[in-house]
Design a protein around this motif. Structure first.
Motif, PDB file in Angstrom:
ATOM      1  N   SER A 165     -13.809   8.350  11.839  1.00  0.00           N
ATOM      2  CA  SER A 165     -12.859   7.796  10.872  1.00  0.00           C
ATOM      3  C   SER A 165     -13.585   6.975   9.810  1.00  0.00           C
ATOM      4  O   SER A 165     -13.049   6.750   8.730  1.00  0.00           O
ATOM      5  CB  SER A 165     -11.833   6.900  11.579  1.00  0.00           C
ATOM      6  OG  SER A 165     -11.035   7.672  12.443  1.00  0.00           O
ATOM      7  N   VAL A 166     -14.769   6.521  10.163  1.00  0.00           N
ATOM      8  CA  VAL A 166     -15.537   5.689   9.234  1.00  0.00           C
ATOM      9  C   VAL A 166     -16.145   6.587   8.165  1.00  0.00           C
ATOM     10  O   VAL A 166     -16.891   7.511   8.495  1.00  0.00           O
ATOM     11  CB  VAL A 166     -16.644   4.928   9.993  1.00  0.00           C
ATOM     12  CG1 VAL A 166     -17.500   4.114   9.019  1.00  0.00           C
ATOM     13  CG2 VAL A 166     -16.044   4.037  11.074  1.00  0.00           C
ATOM     14  N   PRO A 167     -15.841   6.353   6.895  1.00  0.00           N
ATOM     15  CA  PRO A 167     -16.403   7.202   5.847  1.00  0.00           C
ATOM     16  C   PRO A 167     -17.930   7.218   5.921  1.00  0.00           C
ATOM     17  O   PRO A 167     -18.545   6.204   6.248  1.00  0.00           O
ATOM     18  CB  PRO A 167     -15.929   6.524   4.557  1.00  0.00           C
ATOM     19  CG  PRO A 167     -14.685   5.799   4.943  1.00  0.00           C
ATOM     20  CD  PRO A 167     -14.925   5.331   6.349  1.00  0.00           C
ATOM     21  N   ALA A 183      -3.197  -5.000  -1.102  1.00  0.00           N
ATOM     22  CA  ALA A 183      -3.894  -5.549   0.055  1.00  0.00           C
ATOM     23  C   ALA A 183      -4.225  -4.417   1.000  1.00  0.00           C
ATOM     24  O   ALA A 183      -3.603  -3.361   0.968  1.00  0.00           O
ATOM     25  CB  ALA A 183      -3.028  -6.585   0.770  1.00  0.00           C
ATOM     26  N   ILE A 222     -11.706   0.344   3.429  1.00  0.00           N
ATOM     27  CA  ILE A 222     -10.686   0.361   4.488  1.00  0.00           C
ATOM     28  C   ILE A 222     -11.298   0.054   5.859  1.00  0.00           C
ATOM     29  O   ILE A 222     -10.591  -0.132   6.850  1.00  0.00           O
ATOM     30  CB  ILE A 222      -9.923   1.719   4.495  1.00  0.00           C
ATOM     31  CG1 ILE A 222      -9.498   2.105   3.072  1.00  0.00           C
ATOM     32  CG2 ILE A 222      -8.683   1.667   5.383  1.00  0.00           C
ATOM     33  CD1 ILE A 222      -8.740   1.029   2.313  1.00  0.00           C
ATOM     34  N   THR A 223     -12.620   0.011   5.916  1.00  0.00           N
ATOM     35  CA  THR A 223     -13.225  -0.387   7.193  1.00  0.00           C
ATOM     36  C   THR A 223     -13.163  -1.900   7.411  1.00  0.00           C
ATOM     37  O   THR A 223     -13.407  -2.360   8.534  1.00  0.00           O
ATOM     38  CB  THR A 223     -14.696   0.066   7.282  1.00  0.00           C
ATOM     39  OG1 THR A 223     -15.428  -0.509   6.202  1.00  0.00           O
ATOM     40  CG2 THR A 223     -14.802   1.586   7.209  1.00  0.00           C
ATOM     41  N   SER A 251       0.834  -1.207   0.000  1.00  0.00           N
ATOM     42  CA  SER A 251       0.000   0.000   0.000  1.00  0.00           C
ATOM     43  C   SER A 251       0.861   1.246   0.000  1.00  0.00           C
ATOM     44  O   SER A 251       2.068   1.188   0.230  1.00  0.00           O
ATOM     45  CB  SER A 251      -0.868   0.019   1.262  1.00  0.00           C
ATOM     46  OG  SER A 251      -0.047   0.129   2.408  1.00  0.00           O
ATOM     47  N   ILE A 290      -3.361   1.188  10.385  1.00  0.00           N
ATOM     48  CA  ILE A 290      -4.160   0.695   9.262  1.00  0.00           C
ATOM     49  C   ILE A 290      -3.475   1.030   7.937  1.00  0.00           C
ATOM     50  O   ILE A 290      -2.666   1.960   7.876  1.00  0.00           O
ATOM     51  CB  ILE A 290      -5.587   1.303   9.341  1.00  0.00           C
ATOM     52  CG1 ILE A 290      -6.616   0.423   8.663  1.00  0.00           C
ATOM     53  CG2 ILE A 290      -5.587   2.736   8.822  1.00  0.00           C
ATOM     54  CD1 ILE A 290      -8.047   0.778   9.033  1.00  0.00           C
ATOM     55  N   PHE A 291      -3.751   0.260   6.922  1.00  0.00           N
ATOM     56  CA  PHE A 291      -3.164   0.569   5.615  1.00  0.00           C
ATOM     57  C   PHE A 291      -4.021  -0.015   4.495  1.00  0.00           C
ATOM     58  O   PHE A 291      -4.862  -0.889   4.742  1.00  0.00           O
ATOM     59  CB  PHE A 291      -1.729   0.031   5.510  1.00  0.00           C
ATOM     60  CG  PHE A 291      -1.582  -1.436   5.802  1.00  0.00           C
ATOM     61  CD1 PHE A 291      -1.755  -2.385   4.801  1.00  0.00           C
ATOM     62  CD2 PHE A 291      -1.270  -1.870   7.079  1.00  0.00           C
ATOM     63  CE1 PHE A 291      -1.607  -3.749   5.081  1.00  0.00           C
ATOM     64  CE2 PHE A 291      -1.123  -3.234   7.366  1.00  0.00           C
ATOM     65  CZ  PHE A 291      -1.286  -4.173   6.365  1.00  0.00           C
ATOM     66  N   GLY A 292      -3.761   0.470   3.288  1.00  0.00           N
ATOM     67  CA  GLY A 292      -4.405  -0.115   2.127  1.00  0.00           C
ATOM     68  C   GLY A 292      -5.234   0.857   1.321  1.00  0.00           C
ATOM     69  O   GLY A 292      -5.659   1.902   1.813  1.00  0.00           O
ATOM     70  N   GLU A 293      -5.420   0.504   0.073  1.00  0.00           N
ATOM     71  CA  GLU A 293      -6.282   1.264  -0.822  1.00  0.00           C
ATOM     72  C   GLU A 293      -7.273   0.304  -1.469  1.00  0.00           C
ATOM     73  O   GLU A 293      -7.005  -0.888  -1.580  1.00  0.00           O
ATOM     74  CB  GLU A 293      -5.449   1.949  -1.911  1.00  0.00           C
ATOM     75  CG  GLU A 293      -4.632   3.119  -1.408  1.00  0.00           C
ATOM     76  CD  GLU A 293      -3.225   2.715  -1.036  1.00  0.00           C
ATOM     77  OE1 GLU A 293      -2.739   1.706  -1.582  1.00  0.00           O
ATOM     78  OE2 GLU A 293      -2.610   3.384  -0.179  1.00  0.00           O
ATOM     79  N   PHE A 311      -6.367   8.352   8.080  1.00  0.00           N
ATOM     80  CA  PHE A 311      -7.611   7.709   8.315  1.00  0.00           C
ATOM     81  C   PHE A 311      -8.174   8.069   9.699  1.00  0.00           C
ATOM     82  O   PHE A 311      -9.368   8.283   9.849  1.00  0.00           O
ATOM     83  CB  PHE A 311      -7.375   6.187   8.199  1.00  0.00           C
ATOM     84  CG  PHE A 311      -8.628   5.388   8.229  1.00  0.00           C
ATOM     85  CD1 PHE A 311      -9.434   5.293   7.106  1.00  0.00           C
ATOM     86  CD2 PHE A 311      -9.029   4.746   9.393  1.00  0.00           C
ATOM     87  CE1 PHE A 311     -10.619   4.563   7.139  1.00  0.00           C
ATOM     88  CE2 PHE A 311     -10.216   4.019   9.425  1.00  0.00           C
ATOM     89  CZ  PHE A 311     -11.017   3.919   8.305  1.00  0.00           C
ATOM     90  N   LEU A 314     -10.897  -2.743  10.111  1.00  0.00           N
ATOM     91  CA  LEU A 314     -11.474  -2.364  11.410  1.00  0.00           C
ATOM     92  C   LEU A 314     -12.394  -3.468  11.927  1.00  0.00           C
ATOM     93  O   LEU A 314     -12.434  -3.747  13.135  1.00  0.00           O
ATOM     94  CB  LEU A 314     -12.281  -1.067  11.293  1.00  0.00           C
ATOM     95  CG  LEU A 314     -11.523   0.249  11.240  1.00  0.00           C
ATOM     96  CD1 LEU A 314     -12.526   1.416  11.211  1.00  0.00           C
ATOM     97  CD2 LEU A 314     -10.603   0.408  12.460  1.00  0.00           C
ATOM     98  N   HIS A 361      -7.264   5.209  -0.374  1.00  0.00           N
ATOM     99  CA  HIS A 361      -7.226   5.001   1.071  1.00  0.00           C
ATOM    100  C   HIS A 361      -8.474   5.567   1.753  1.00  0.00           C
ATOM    101  O   HIS A 361      -8.707   5.322   2.928  1.00  0.00           O
ATOM    102  CB  HIS A 361      -5.958   5.654   1.625  1.00  0.00           C
ATOM    103  CG  HIS A 361      -5.702   5.366   3.064  1.00  0.00           C
ATOM    104  ND1 HIS A 361      -5.559   4.093   3.568  1.00  0.00           N
ATOM    105  CD2 HIS A 361      -5.545   6.191   4.137  1.00  0.00           C
ATOM    106  CE1 HIS A 361      -5.323   4.150   4.866  1.00  0.00           C
ATOM    107  NE2 HIS A 361      -5.317   5.407   5.242  1.00  0.00           N
ATOM    108  N   PHE A 362      -9.274   6.350   1.008  1.00  0.00           N
ATOM    109  CA  PHE A 362     -10.492   6.948   1.579  1.00  0.00           C
ATOM    110  C   PHE A 362     -11.707   6.057   1.359  1.00  0.00           C
ATOM    111  O   PHE A 362     -12.805   6.402   1.767  1.00  0.00           O
ATOM    112  CB  PHE A 362     -10.744   8.324   0.952  1.00  0.00           C
ATOM    113  CG  PHE A 362      -9.761   9.354   1.382  1.00  0.00           C
ATOM    114  CD1 PHE A 362     -10.031  10.155   2.488  1.00  0.00           C
ATOM    115  CD2 PHE A 362      -8.551   9.528   0.725  1.00  0.00           C
ATOM    116  CE1 PHE A 362      -9.124  11.113   2.904  1.00  0.00           C
ATOM    117  CE2 PHE A 362      -7.642  10.491   1.132  1.00  0.00           C
ATOM    118  CZ  PHE A 362      -7.922  11.282   2.226  1.00  0.00           C
TER     119      PHE A 362
END
Lengths: 360, 360, 360, 360
Positions: free
Chosen positions: C243-245, C21, C130-131, A68, C13-16, D229, C134, C125-126
Motif C-alpha cells: 500500500s505504501v507508494p 486534511a 498519505i503515509t 477529502s 484512511i483518507f486524504g489527498e 489505498f 500510517l 490520494h496516491f
C-alpha cells in the motif's frame, strides 16, 4: 469496537458526544457524483437538536466539514471524510454519571466492557449524537440513488399509541416522500400532528418520555437487489438499523402481522402490468428471498422511549457498590422519534447503495 | 452471492436443495473443543424433514460428514467443513417452475438477478434446506458456549393466533431450556400443543399454510458482549436471522410493544442482587447500547406462513410473458415454524460465538 | 477505492496531498492504553518533509489532532480518529499535470480508472503524503506492542548500490533499534552515511533520484503470531507494505537468496537454549508456515527511485492525445528511502497488532 | 485460523494433508459462466503429485467433485464448492513427527499456537497439498478472465542458480503463455531443461532439495485494475502469494533491482502507439500506484528449497524437551518449484478476478 460497516462502500465512524468532533469516513463511493453541501445541510437539520420544544435544547449547528474525497464539487473515488465539531457540550452535567448508571442506557455494560476507560460523558460513543455522521453519509447516498430514480422517505407511524396512516404498499407517489421531508412532524395524515405533539409535551412535562414506530419506504428500486445467503436486503438494513441507539425491533412488509395470516392470505400474487411484473398485494414489503421484487420496499422500526428521563429512578452506584436513586439532569429529548426519521432513511439509503454499488 | 458471514468465526455456506450436497465451512473456531457427533445429529434431527405429519414428507437423514478441522475428536483450529448429501430429491416436481413464478418465493427476483442461470429446483440456494448447515454450525457453537455456562433455547411463541406463554424475562431456569429441546412442539405451556397442531393440520387439509413467532432466550452470558457501533449484539443476531428464509421481523425484549410505553415504564431499573447488578424488569431483552447487560437475552422472530401452498394462486409465466394460475405440487411444510426453532437457536449461538470468540 | 484495512483493528484512511486534511480512523484498539502525543510527534517528525536537504522542501508540521477515542489520555475502546491539516500546498505547481502524465506515477491509470475525477494535484490520494496517517497509527501500535516487550526498528539496507550492514538475524539488541530511531540516516554502520548522502545529493544535482532497500526487524514477539491459511504474518505485512507508494518488492529472511540454497543450507535447525527453543540460523526471517517462531522477524522492502525527477522525460498529453516532453517542477525528494523507514516500521507494527489484538 | 480471503469473490478453504478431503468454497462468482471440468482437470494435473521423478511419489488423482453452484454446466451465482478426497495417505510415516519438529516447517509454531491440537500429519492444514483447491479455483478464474482476453502464464525463472530467460516485459505473445502450460518443466529457453533436471535430481540423490524463482505474467488486462489505498493489485497478489507455503519473496517488475537504478533509468516513459498509450520500458511490471497501466503485469516469486529433506538435521523433541537429530522419511519433493508454477498462476488469476469482479 467495530466502527466499520459495509461490503462495497465502507463506513468508518468515530466520535463521542462530548469529544472534539464526530465524523465518518466513506470509502468506495462511485466517482464523479456531485456533492451538494446545501442539500446535505438540509438533511442534517432534520436530525439536528435544538430546533423545537419537542427536542433537546442542546444547540449544534451540525455543519459538516468535508476533509477529502471531493474535488471541484464531485466525488473523486477516494475516501470521503466528513467531520462535525461538537460545540454546545456541557460536560459537567455528566460528571456524577461516571458511577451512577442511567437505566436503559449503555452506561453499565460499557463500563464493564471498556473497564471504565470509556468516555461516559453524554454516553460517549454510544450517544444518539453519533447518528449525525450517518445522516451525512445517508444524504450522499440518497443523492446518488436518486440518479436511478430511487427515492427514500419515512414517516412517523406511531408515537406511543397514536397511529398515523400507513404508506400505500402497492404504489407510493414520489411527491408523498418529498413532502414528508419538509414537515417537522413527518406524517401522512397531518390531522394526527396535534395529538402527537400533545403526547410528547405531556411526557416532557411529567419528566418522562415516549417512543414510537417509524415506517420507511424505498421506491423505484429495480428487481434483484440483495446478496443472499448472508447479505439479504433485510439483513443489510436490519444490521444498520440496530446500530442506531434506541431501535428495538424491525419488520419488513406486514412483518409480525404476517405470522398470523395463512399462506393464501399472505402470498403476494403476481400479474403483468403491461410489460412489467407486479404483485397485487405487498405483504412481503418488496423483498422475497432477500432480494427486491420491484415493489416498494417497506419496513417498520420500533424506537423505545428516550432512556434519559427526569423522573427519579432506582439504580446502582458502581463505585460505592450500592443501590441509589437517580434524577437525570442535562438536556434531553422527550421523544427521539421525530429526529430519528431521517436517520432511518439514511440507513436505508446506505444499505441499498452498498448492495448496488457496482451499478453507479 | 455473499455466502460468507462473520468477523471472528467465519461461516461460508454452500449448496442447493437439489444439488449434490449442502454444507458449511467454519473458520476461526477455538482449538481443542470436543466435537460430539451424536449431539450434532440430535440437533440436526430437530430440523430434519420427514419426521411427522406436521412437516414435509421429504426424507433426509441429514447426517453431516465432517471433512476437516477435527483431529482425534477435537477442533484443530483449522477450518471445519461439514457436508450433507441430498438424497431424496424429486427434481421432476419442479420442472414446470422454471417459468411459472411461485408467489412469495425468491423465484422471480432470483431469475432476474441471476439471469435465469440460478438452480430453480426447489428454490436452489434459496431453499429453507440451506438452513441445515446453519444448524450444524450452531450445534458446534452451542457446545462451545456451554463451557462458559451459556445456554440457548427457543420455543414457539405463537402459531397463527395461538399463543404460548412467554419466557420469564428476569430468570430462566436452564432446565426449562433443556426440556424444550426434547419436545416435538417446543412450548412452555404444553396445553397449547393440541390447539397448535390442529391449526397446522387444518391449514394442511385446506392446502394452505400458517406462520408464527419464535421466542429465543440466551442465559448465562456475561456483561459486555457486542461490538458497537456497527456490530451490536442486536445487529449481529438480526443480520443472521434475516438470512433465514421466511423470517420477516425481529424484536428484542418487548420490542414493538416498547414503543408504546413511557420511559418510566420501559426503563429497567438496576439493583444489587448481592454482589451482582441486576435489573428489576427486562424490557430491553438483556441488551443495552448493543451490549449484553447480564440479564437473559430475549428476542422474537416472525416467520411468515410457508409460501408453497397447494391452493391455486395467480401468478405469471415469464417465458410466455402472460398471467397464469399455479397449483404447487411437491412435498411442503404446512408450517415451517416447528422446524425453524432450532435454526433460530443456531443463529443466536453463532452470533454470540462470533462476538465472544477471543474468550475461548 | 478501498480505504479500509484490517481484521481486528481496522484502519480507515483518507486524504489527498492538496486537500483539506489527511487522516485515519482506527477502530478496534485495546482499551486503557496511554496515548503519548509527544512520542507520536517524534515519530511523525521522522517522516515529515522539509527537515533536510535530502528531502523535499515542502514544509508540513504534521501535528496530529486526535478527534476521538481518547479520554483522560487513554484509549477508550471507541474509534480513534486523527487528522493532519495540509498547510504548505502549492497547487499551482500541479496545474499542467492534469493532462501530462508523469512517468512511473499513478497519474495515467488513476485518470482512466476514476474517469478524470481524481484529484490530480500532487498525486491526490496516491501521494506518498498519505503515509503520514500510517505513521501516526503505527506510533500508537508500537507503544501498545512495547507493553509485551515487542520492539520494531528499521534501517536503510541500501541506497542505490551502497550497502549498510545487515541486522544480526539471530539476536538484535534492543538498544540497536532504539539508536536507529535517533539517526537522520538510520544505519547500522554509520561509516556509510557520507557515501549515501553523497549519492543522494549527486542525484539531486542531476535532477534525478535514487531508490534503496529498507530492512525491518521485530524483536520480542512470541511464538505463533499469524493467522493462516490466508492471513499469514507474511501476507499481512506484505499486504500493507504494497500500500505504501514506491514499494516494489518484499522478502522475508533471506528471501530471494534462499531460492538459491539447498534445503540443508536453508533450513534453520532447532536447539534448546535453556528452556527456550531457538534456531541456529534465521534464514526464514522468524516466520514458518506463516507463524512467528520466536526468532527476530526480518524483512526487506525495495523502494524504487522517486518517480518525480526534474530531468526531461518522454510522456503523453491525454487531452491533446499526443506525445510530449515533461519537466516536473515542484518540490520533490531526491530519495524517499530515508523518510520511508518509519513508514515501514509502522506497517510492521500495525500488521502485528492486527494479528495479536486479542492479547491486549 | 483465517481460511477466508477476498472482497468481491470470497474464497473459503479447508482441509488437511491426511484428513478426509480438502476443498474450497467460492462465493461471488459471476453467473452463467461455463465450467469445463476437463480444463480444470488439466490444470489440476499440472500441480498433482506422483507424475515424475522430479516430484513426490505420493499419488493423488486430484479430481475435484463440485458440490454446488453449477447447474447445467454453468455457474449459478450461488457459492461453488469443490472437494478433493485424500486417497494415498500414509499417516504412519508421520507418527514420530508429533514431538520432533521438522526444521523450516510450521510444526513448532503451529504446535505452540494450536496447543498441540493441530493435525500434525503431513503438516495438516499447513501442507502444500492445500494449494490444490487454489489451483481449482484458479482454473475457474482463468477461464472467466479469458473472456476479456486476459491470459496468465508463468515459467520457472530459476532453479538454484540456473536461470531461464525472462519474459519480454513489453510484449508477450499469448502463444508463449499457452505453450508453457504444456511443458512439464515450463521454461522459455528449453535448453535449460536438462540442466535444471540434473540439479533437482542431484539434490534428490543427496537427500537434499533445491528452490527457485517463478516469474508470472498477466497479459490483456485493461488499465486501472486495483483498489488503493489498501487493495492495490500488488497488495492483493502479494497477500495471496504469501499464503502459498514456501514463498519467501515477491517483487513486481524489476523489483529489488529497481532499487539500484536512478529515476531517469527506472521510469517507464509513455508514448502513443496509435490510439493506445504504452510505455517504452516496463520496469514497474505493469502496475503504477497500485493500478494496472495496460502493460503486461509481471512479478517474481521466490520459493525456498523444500523443507523436508532426508539428510540428518539437528532439531528438538518438544515432549522430551531435549535436542535430537531427525531424518525425515516419507515421500517428498526434491524441488517444489515445478509444481508451484500453476499455483502462482492461480493466485494471480484469483487476485485479478477479485478486483475486477463487477465487470463480468
Amino acid at each position: 469496537m467495530s466502527g466499520v460497516w459495509g461490503s462495497n462502500i465502507k463506513l468508518s465512524i468515530f466520535g463521542e458526544s462530548h469529544g472534539g468532533a464526530i465524523g465518518i469516513n466513506i470509502s468506495g463511493l462511485p466517482v464523479g457524483k456531485a456533492i451538494d453541501e446545501e442539500e446535505i445541510y438540509k438533511e442534517m437539520q432534520r436530525r439536528a437538536p435544538g430546533r423545537s420544544n419537542l427536542a433537546t435544547a442542546r444547540k449544534e449547528e451540525d455543519r459538516v466539514e468535508i476533509l477529502s474525497g471531493v474535488f471541484n464539487g464531485k466525488t473523486t473515488g477516494a475516501p470521503l471524510c466528513g467531520i462535525i465539531r461538537n460545540n454546545d457540550t456541557r460536560s459537567k452535567d455528566y460528571s456524577k454519571l461516571k458511577d451512577v448508571m442511567r437505566p436503559s442506557h449503555s452506561d453499565y455494560p460499557a463500563s464493564v466492557k471498556y473497564k471504565g476507560f470509556n468516555d461516559y460523558r453524554g454516553g460517549g460513543h454510544f450517544s444518539g449524537r453519533i447518528t449525525a455522521p450517518l445522516v451525512f453519509a445517508g444524504a450522499i447516498a440518497k443523492s446518488i440513488l436518486k440518479e436511478k430514480g430511487i427515492k427514500i422517505g419515512a414517516h412517523i407511524k406511531s408515537i406511543a399509541d397514536i397511529e398515523d396512516e400507513e404508506f400505500n404498499p402497492i404504489y407510493i407517489d414520489s411527491t408523498v416522500l418529498d413532502t414528508l421531508k419538509e414537515k417537522d412532524l413527518p406524517l401522512i395524515d397531518d390531522n394526527k400532528k396535534a395529538l402527537m405533539e400533545h403526547r410528547i409535551l405531556s411526557a416532557k412535562m411529567e419528566g418522562d418520555s415516549v417512543g414510537g414506530v417509524i415506517q420507511c419506504a424505498i421506491t423505484g428500486v429495480e428487481v434483484g437487489v440483495g446478496d443472499p445467503f448472508f447479505d439479504s436486503l433485510e439483513s443489510t438494513i436490519a444490521h444498520l438499523a440496530f446500530s442506531v441507539p434506541a431501535v428495538k425491533g424491525i419488520e419488513f412488509g406486514k412483518g409480525f402481522e404476517l405470522s398470523k395470516l395463512k399462506g393464501s392470505e399472505a402470498n403476494d400474487s403476481y400479474y403483468y402490468e403491461g410489460e412489467k411484473i407486479a404483485t397485487k398485494t405487498n405483504n412481503n414489503g418488496g423483498i422475497l428471498g432477500g432480494l427486491t421484487n420491484g415493489m416498494p420496499v417497506l419496513f417498520n422500526v420500533a424506537i423505545k422511549p428516550t432512556a434519559s428521563i427526569i423522573k427519579y429512578q432506582d439504580t446502582v452506584d458502581i463505585d460505592k457498590k450500592e443501590d441509589t436513586k437517580l434524577q437525570i439532569e442535562g438536556r434531553h429529548d422527550p421523544c427521539i422519534v421525530t429526529r430519528a426519521v431521517v436517520v432511518i432513511e439514511a440507513i436505508a439509503a446506505l444499505a441499498l447503495l452498498d448492495l448496488m454499488e457496482g451499478e453507479f
